[in-house]
Design a protein around this motif. Structure first.
Motif, PDB file in Angstrom:
ATOM      1  N   ALA A  33      17.886 -37.912  11.372  1.00 17.27           N
ATOM      2  CA  ALA A  33      18.266 -38.391   9.611  1.00 17.27           C
ATOM      3  C   ALA A  33      17.208 -38.799   9.183  1.00 17.27           C
ATOM      4  N   GLN A  34      17.648 -38.394   7.384  1.00 17.21           N
ATOM      5  CA  GLN A  34      16.160 -39.068   6.368  1.00 17.21           C
ATOM      6  C   GLN A  34      17.517 -40.433   6.022  1.00 17.21           C
ATOM      7  N   PRO A  35      16.165 -41.564   5.444  1.00 12.31           N
ATOM      8  CA  PRO A  35      17.051 -42.635   4.902  1.00 12.31           C
ATOM      9  C   PRO A  35      17.166 -42.653   3.446  1.00 12.31           C
ATOM     10  N   GLU A  36      18.880 -43.174   3.332  1.00 10.10           N
ATOM     11  CA  GLU A  36      18.992 -42.639   1.638  1.00 10.10           C
ATOM     12  C   GLU A  36      18.697 -44.361   1.044  1.00 10.10           C
ATOM     13  N   VAL A  37      18.101 -43.868   0.131  1.00 13.85           N
ATOM     14  CA  VAL A  37      18.105 -44.743  -0.999  1.00 13.85           C
ATOM     15  C   VAL A  37      19.050 -44.815  -2.061  1.00 13.85           C
ATOM     16  N   GLN A  38      20.346 -45.978  -2.416  1.00  9.30           N
ATOM     17  CA  GLN A  38      20.561 -46.337  -3.955  1.00  9.30           C
ATOM     18  C   GLN A  38      20.165 -46.514  -5.344  1.00  9.30           C
ATOM     19  N   TRP A  39      20.512 -45.814  -5.791  1.00  6.88           N
ATOM     20  CA  TRP A  39      19.110 -45.772  -7.209  1.00  6.88           C
ATOM     21  C   TRP A  39      20.889 -46.535  -7.818  1.00  6.88           C
ATOM     22  N   LEU A  40      20.224 -47.854  -8.549  1.00  3.31           N
ATOM     23  CA  LEU A  40      21.462 -48.734  -9.378  1.00  3.31           C
ATOM     24  C   LEU A  40      21.421 -48.683 -10.764  1.00  3.31           C
ATOM     25  N   VAL A  41      22.639 -48.200 -11.334  1.00  4.75           N
ATOM     26  CA  VAL A  41      22.156 -47.929 -12.798  1.00  4.75           C
ATOM     27  C   VAL A  41      23.428 -48.689 -13.437  1.00  4.75           C
ATOM     28  N   TYR A  42      23.300 -49.380 -14.664  1.00  2.43           N
ATOM     29  CA  TYR A  42      24.643 -49.869 -15.536  1.00  2.43           C
ATOM     30  C   TYR A  42      24.269 -49.138 -17.191  1.00  2.43           C
ATOM     31  N   GLU A  43      25.273 -49.626 -17.695  1.00  7.66           N
ATOM     32  CA  GLU A  43      25.428 -49.010 -19.183  1.00  7.66           C
ATOM     33  C   GLU A  43      24.576 -49.318 -19.948  1.00  7.66           C
ATOM     34  N   LEU A  82      27.597 -48.959 -12.102  1.00 12.94           N
ATOM     35  CA  LEU A  82      27.463 -50.499 -11.380  1.00 12.94           C
ATOM     36  C   LEU A  82      27.804 -51.299 -12.841  1.00 12.94           C
ATOM     37  N   PRO A  83      28.693 -52.273 -12.889  1.00  9.34           N
ATOM     38  CA  PRO A  83      28.611 -53.285 -14.004  1.00  9.34           C
ATOM     39  C   PRO A  83      26.803 -54.526 -13.807  1.00  9.34           C
ATOM     40  N   PRO A  84      26.202 -55.073 -14.808  1.00  6.03           N
ATOM     41  CA  PRO A  84      25.407 -55.537 -14.269  1.00  6.03           C
ATOM     42  C   PRO A  84      25.542 -56.640 -13.583  1.00  6.03           C
ATOM     43  N   LYS A  85      26.414 -57.862 -13.020  1.00  4.51           N
ATOM     44  CA  LYS A  85      26.663 -58.255 -12.348  1.00  4.51           C
ATOM     45  C   LYS A  85      26.923 -57.859 -10.901  1.00  4.51           C
ATOM     46  N   ARG A  86      27.426 -56.715 -10.509  1.00  5.72           N
ATOM     47  CA  ARG A  86      27.807 -56.712  -9.209  1.00  5.72           C
ATOM     48  C   ARG A  86      25.906 -55.812  -9.036  1.00  5.72           C
ATOM     49  N   LEU A  87      25.386 -55.385  -9.874  1.00  5.84           N
ATOM     50  CA  LEU A  87      24.085 -54.175  -8.995  1.00  5.84           C
ATOM     51  C   LEU A  87      23.099 -55.484  -9.269  1.00  5.84           C
ATOM     52  N   GLU A  88      23.581 -56.997  -9.704  1.00  5.27           N
ATOM     53  CA  GLU A  88      22.487 -57.267  -9.363  1.00  5.27           C
ATOM     54  C   GLU A  88      22.748 -58.194  -8.045  1.00  5.27           C
ATOM     55  N   ALA A  89      24.238 -58.176  -7.695  1.00  6.59           N
ATOM     56  CA  ALA A  89      23.985 -58.294  -6.014  1.00  6.59           C
ATOM     57  C   ALA A  89      24.433 -57.693  -4.629  1.00  6.59           C
ATOM     58  N   SER A  90      24.406 -55.775  -5.369  1.00  2.55           N
ATOM     59  CA  SER A  90      24.026 -54.933  -4.656  1.00  2.55           C
ATOM     60  C   SER A  90      22.366 -54.738  -4.007  1.00  2.55           C
ATOM     61  N   LYS A 185      30.350 -66.673 -20.487  1.00  4.79           N
ATOM     62  CA  LYS A 185      29.995 -65.097 -19.784  1.00  4.79           C
ATOM     63  C   LYS A 185      31.030 -63.663 -19.448  1.00  4.79           C
ATOM     64  N   VAL A 186      30.656 -62.655 -19.755  1.00  2.00           N
ATOM     65  CA  VAL A 186      31.071 -61.824 -19.239  1.00  2.00           C
ATOM     66  C   VAL A 186      30.640 -60.458 -18.528  1.00  2.00           C
ATOM     67  N   THR A 187      31.756 -60.686 -17.837  1.00  2.00           N
ATOM     68  CA  THR A 187      31.775 -59.627 -16.299  1.00  2.00           C
ATOM     69  C   THR A 187      32.502 -58.028 -17.090  1.00  2.00           C
ATOM     70  N   SER A 188      31.969 -57.045 -16.704  1.00  3.10           N
ATOM     71  CA  SER A 188      32.691 -56.053 -16.806  1.00  3.10           C
ATOM     72  C   SER A 188      31.806 -54.957 -17.104  1.00  3.10           C
ATOM     73  N   GLN A 189      32.195 -53.720 -16.949  1.00  2.00           N
ATOM     74  CA  GLN A 189      31.742 -52.143 -16.724  1.00  2.00           C
ATOM     75  C   GLN A 189      30.423 -51.983 -17.998  1.00  2.00           C
ATOM     76  N   ASN A 190      31.315 -52.789 -19.407  1.00  2.00           N
ATOM     77  CA  ASN A 190      30.451 -52.504 -20.405  1.00  2.00           C
ATOM     78  C   ASN A 190      30.539 -53.475 -21.171  1.00  2.00           C
ATOM     79  N   PRO A 191      29.564 -54.619 -20.008  1.00  2.00           N
ATOM     80  CA  PRO A 191      29.710 -55.992 -21.426  1.00  2.00           C
ATOM     81  C   PRO A 191      28.522 -56.039 -22.500  1.00  2.00           C
ATOM     82  N   THR A 192      28.211 -55.599 -22.773  1.00  2.00           N
ATOM     83  CA  THR A 192      28.112 -55.708 -24.075  1.00  2.00           C
ATOM     84  C   THR A 192      28.935 -55.221 -25.686  1.00  2.00           C
ATOM     85  N   LEU A 193      29.729 -54.108 -24.912  1.00  2.00           N
ATOM     86  CA  LEU A 193      31.083 -53.694 -25.165  1.00  2.00           C
ATOM     87  C   LEU A 193      31.873 -54.744 -25.939  1.00  2.00           C
ATOM     88  N   ASN A 194      32.324 -55.570 -25.002  1.00  5.89           N
ATOM     89  CA  ASN A 194      33.325 -56.596 -25.233  1.00  5.89           C
ATOM     90  C   ASN A 194      32.246 -57.801 -25.782  1.00  5.89           C
TER      91      ASN A 194
END
Length: 282
Positions: A33-43, A82-90, A185-194
């Motif tokens: 099986a080919q190894p899978e790479v997860q590319w993380l992106v955020y808004e 992902l939201p930025p905070k979850r992206l960093e944790a991932s 500090k704001v944690t959300s899917q789109n923190p800049t909007l908030n």
């Protein structure tokens, strides 16, 4: 007296034939099986657009899908928003997590492999209310730039931050040095909007944005752009350096090595130029 059976006589003919076929024809064996790479992106429009009618059409969205991924053979690829905070944790928890366009800082270097840099011709600015222009005027230099350090030291200044998002080494170090409770500090899917909504409602006095973000988000935020100012920062140069960054794992190291070849290729140079009007150094 009946002869004693041979020790291998109990092996059935079908099993024996299957074993022989497997020995004679290695191609019949299941491929690894080919190894899978997860590319993380955020808004972060227009670099990444993870929602709305233009989803996936950001500058880095397209470079990732159309230029980088097709030139990384032997891997499976999954793009995850992902939201930025979850992206960093991932990035700290998943051995197969990677990001295109990541900024490098001392903390991230402890858990990420980084590729060579490429320039991103967009830098953060301080977004404030136009009604506060006289309040901040003494902090501006001759080019109209403000020192974020001096701005944060003003009495009762309320600053808003997208938690988990980086703004460049100099600005990140400055913000990390702020005392507890000084930064909202704001944690959300789109923190800049908030954060733009918080600015509009008077809950904060300023936030860092990329120059193009307000134009993308002001309608959703219920904010009239004529009521705001974007102040360039003395601490920030005209470009930032993005990287391919992957978790510190054997797979992460492999992806970064392969990505290095793509970043120095004509395909990436032309892809960057076509989408941003700029060319990374060769």
């Amino acid at each position: 007296m009946r002869p004693r059976p041979h020790p291998f006589a109990a092996v059935s003919l079908p099993v024996a034939l299957a074993a022989l076929a497997g020995w004679a024809s290695p191609s019949l064996a299941q491929p690894a099986a080919q190894p899978e790479v997860q590319w993380l992106v955020y808004e972060l429009p227009p670099l990444y657009i993870t929602q709305g009618p233009r989803q996936g059409q950001g500058v880095l969205d397209r470079l990732l899908r159309e230029v980088l991924i097709p030139r990384l053979p032997g891997l499976k690829h999954l793009i995850v928003a992902l939201p930025p905070k979850r992206l960093e944790a991932s990035l700290q928890q998943l051995p197969n997590a990677c990001v295109l366009g990541m900024l490098k800082n001392a903390d991230r270097e402890t858990y990420l492999h980084f590729s060579r840099p490429f320039p991103i011709h967009a830098t953060p600015v301080l977004m404030v209310r136009r009604a506060d222009a006289e309040r901040w005027r003494p902090l501006l230099d001759a080019q109209g730039r403000v020192s974020l350090k001096a701005w944060l030291q003003q009495p009762a200044t309320r600053f808003g931050l997208a938690e988990g998002r980086a703004y460049g080494a100099a600005l990140d170090a400055l913000l990390d040095a702020q005392p507890e409770g000084r930064v909202n500090k704001v944690t959300s899917q789109n923190p800049t909007l908030n954060l733009m909504q918080m600015l509009q409602r008077g809950r904060i006095d300023g936030l860092l944005v990329m120059p193009f973000e307000p134009q993308q988000l002001h309608r959703e935020a219920g904010l009239d752009l004529a009521e705001t100012n974007l102040l360039p920062l003395q601490e920030q140069g005209p470009t930032r350096e993005g990287h391919v960054a992957c978790a510190k794992s054997p797979l992460g190291a492999q992806v970064v090595r392969q990505a290095e070849e793509v970043l120095t290729s004509e395909a990436f140079s032309q892809g960057m130029k076509a989408r941003t009007g700029s060319t990374p150094p060769r």
